[in-house]
Design an enzyme around this catalytic site. Structure first.
Site, short mmCIF file in Angstrom:
data_model
loop_
_atom_site.label_atom_id
_atom_site.label_comp_id
_atom_site.label_asym_id
_atom_site.label_seq_id
_atom_site.Cartn_x
_atom_site.Cartn_y
_atom_site.Cartn_z
N ASP A 186 64.31 32.46 59.56
CA ASP A 186 64.61 33.57 57.95
C ASP A 186 66.35 32.95 57.83
OD1 ASP A 186 62.60 34.28 57.04
OD2 ASP A 186 62.27 35.57 57.80
N ASP B 236 56.13 46.18 65.95
CA ASP B 236 54.91 46.17 67.63
C ASP B 236 53.94 46.67 67.89
OD1 ASP B 236 57.53 47.68 67.46
OD2 ASP B 236 58.33 45.84 68.64
#
Length: 529
Positions: A133, A286
């Protein structure tokens, strides 16, 4: 009245009228307002301290039981080494996807890509997926060339980019799983850009998933390559070692649940899909995935013997940003998932209690708030108002025992406990602020700043450069909130030394110096033995 006698005489002389007015106001509000509020604050803080103490004691008992009676992972779950199949060849091994999310990782991209490509799994049974990214075109070209270099060596490596950074890391991981070649994969291992797994990582982790169909995740322990770099990294090591040695192990051994650490773990792709995939509603994607997968009935395994090398933030600025994300995110996730956990039908009531009370409420909220509120606000305030007293068991005994229990994770750093306490109290201010932001969804609740990694080769050079550049830039090097808190503690210490009866002045003086030192940005500048 003694409170204001600490002020310099010159100040009192110039502003005598103002001082007299303040004394009158103080006398009017002290008895009916200040004292009752401070008594309430002491009661709340003592209650939270007792709750935290019981939780730490419980985890201490559980981890002792695990160590004494040898409840090792291979005794709780089936584990057999995967063997060659002469008939089917490599097709007998599951296909594993290795995802490496990146964002402008100039210093470490070669380390993580090289470690992933160097895994000793059959080369036709794993795919390395680099999710870049980066916004810096130069770095993107460097990463792409590195991927091409490994591809020329026969490694099945894919370089994936996006048009935008929607969802940040969660968005990149989610989009990576949509690629056509992923449908052939059974498991996905995730490594951040600074993580370097050992060659046998998959051989040790994958068998647990293969032989135990109810397991969704195998989490490895982090091993810090720069723990000895400076005092700040040693302090971080002490906190994180306790997290892995005790918190993760206890969760794995009792309820087969703990928070995924975001990297250094292997997921069953079917579990990710059943849980609803990656979501970017908080900064802890997460933990979000882990909680949702657990509510579907999946189990997790923490494998403490399996270590993955990684890097700790070595600048105060990077560490503050990381801690903001790690504190704000869980509190915000708790707010969003509380009702969902309560209504869940697939897990037991005891597991719900564990997730809500122990995992979220105590470790992610109370632990952050009570440290700063009690030891940096309420306790110093009782020095200024002697009518309010804190029992010795609450001010001394409980925090001492909690501190000693925290030292279990890093025995080699026991001699640094005092420094760790001072450091953690300063960081508790940032964690408490971030926790409240997450709970009430205010301010920088969704702020995502990638933790800066320096890498081995450039670490010393960057440290020298950082020292020379922007030495006195307000807001970057000077942190006003820490300085203000340090001055408050110093004032309370002076008052306690002159007029008080609590004898907290040594702690107040030392803790104030820690706030002031870190307020000026001088943290982690020397290496402990």
């Amino acid at each position: 009245m003694e409170l204001f006698s600490v002020l310099p005489e010159s100040f009192s002389g110039v502003h005598s009228d103002m001082t007299e007015q303040l004394l009158v106001i103080w006398g009017l509000i002290k008895e009916p307002l200040i004292i009752p509020l401070l008594n309430l604050g002491v009661l709340v803080c003592l209650s939270m301290s007792v709750i935290l103490f019981i939780e730490r004691l419980y985890m201490g008992v559980v981890i002792t039981f695990v160590k004494i009676f040898g409840r090792k992972p291979d005794k709780r779950y089936k584990w057999e080494a995967l063997k060659d199949d002469l008939e089917h060849g490599n097709s007998a091994y599951p296909v594993v996807l290795l995802q490496i999310p990146m964002f402008n990782e100039r210093e470490v991209y070669q380390l993580s890509i090289g470690a992933a490509c160097g895994l000793s799994w059959p080369s036709d049974r794993f795919i390395v997926q680099v999710l870049d990214d980066s916004t810096d075109s130069t770095i993107k070209n460097m990463v792409e060339m590195e991927c091409q270099r490994w591809a020329s060596k026969g490694i099945n490596i894919k370089y994936e980019i996006r048009d935008n950074r929607t969802g940040y890391k969660a968005g990149a991981l989610k989009e990576g799983l949509t690629r056509s070649y992923v449908k052939h994969c059974d498991y996905v291992a995730i490594f951040d850009a600074d993580f370097q797994p050992e060659p046998d990582f998959l051989w040790r982790a994958i068998p647990f998933l293969v032989h135990n169909p109810d397991l969704a995740l195998v989490q490895a322990r982090w091993k810090f390559v720069n723990a000895n770099e400076c005092m700040m990294t040693r302090m971080q090591e002490m906190s994180l070692d306790y997290h892995f040695t005790v918190e993760q192990e206890v969760g794995s051994s009792t309820y087969a649940f703990f928070g995924f650490n975001g990297t250094g773990g292997v997921w069953r792709i079917a579990a990710i899909e059943e849980a609803g995939g990656w979501k970017d509603r908080t900064t802890v994607e997460d933990m979000d995935l882990a909680v949702r997968a657990s509510l579907k009935g999946w189990k997790f395994l923490y494998l403490g013997s399996l270590e993955v090398r990684s890097e700790l933030p070595s600048t105060f600025k990077a560490y503050r940003h990381q801690q903001h994300r790690w504190s704000c995110g869980p509190a915000n996730l708790f707010r969003k998932m509380f009702c969902e956990i309560i209504r869940n039908k697939k897990v037991t009531a005891w597991k719900k209690v564990y997730v809500i009370y122990s995992f979220f409420f105590i470790r992610k909220i109370i632990a952050h708030i009570v440290t700063f509120l009690f030891y940096c606000i309420v306790l110093p305030a009782t020095v200024l108002i002697p009518e309010v007293e804190i029992p010795k068991w609450g001010a001394v005994y409980i925090p001492t025992i909690i501190t000693l229990l925290n030292a279990v994770g890093t025995p080699r750093s026991v001699h640094l406990l005092i420094f760790w306490i001072l450091f953690e109290n300063v960081m508790a201010m940032h964690r408490a602020k971030a926790t409240l932001m997450g709970l009430f969804e205010i301010g920088r609740v969704n702020e995502w700043i990638v933790t800066e990694k320096l890498g081995e080769a450039l670490r010393l050079k960057s440290a020298i450069k950082a020292f020379k550049k922007h030495r006195f830039r307000v807001g970057d090097r000077i942190h006003l909130v820490e300085l203000f808190t340090g001055c408050y503690l110093f004032f309370c210490g002076c008052y306690d030394y002159s007029y008080g009866k609590h004898n907290f002045f040594i702690y107040l003086f030392v803790q104030s110096m820690a706030f002031i030192i870190m307020g000026f940005g001088y943290v982690g500048t020397f290496v402990p033995s």
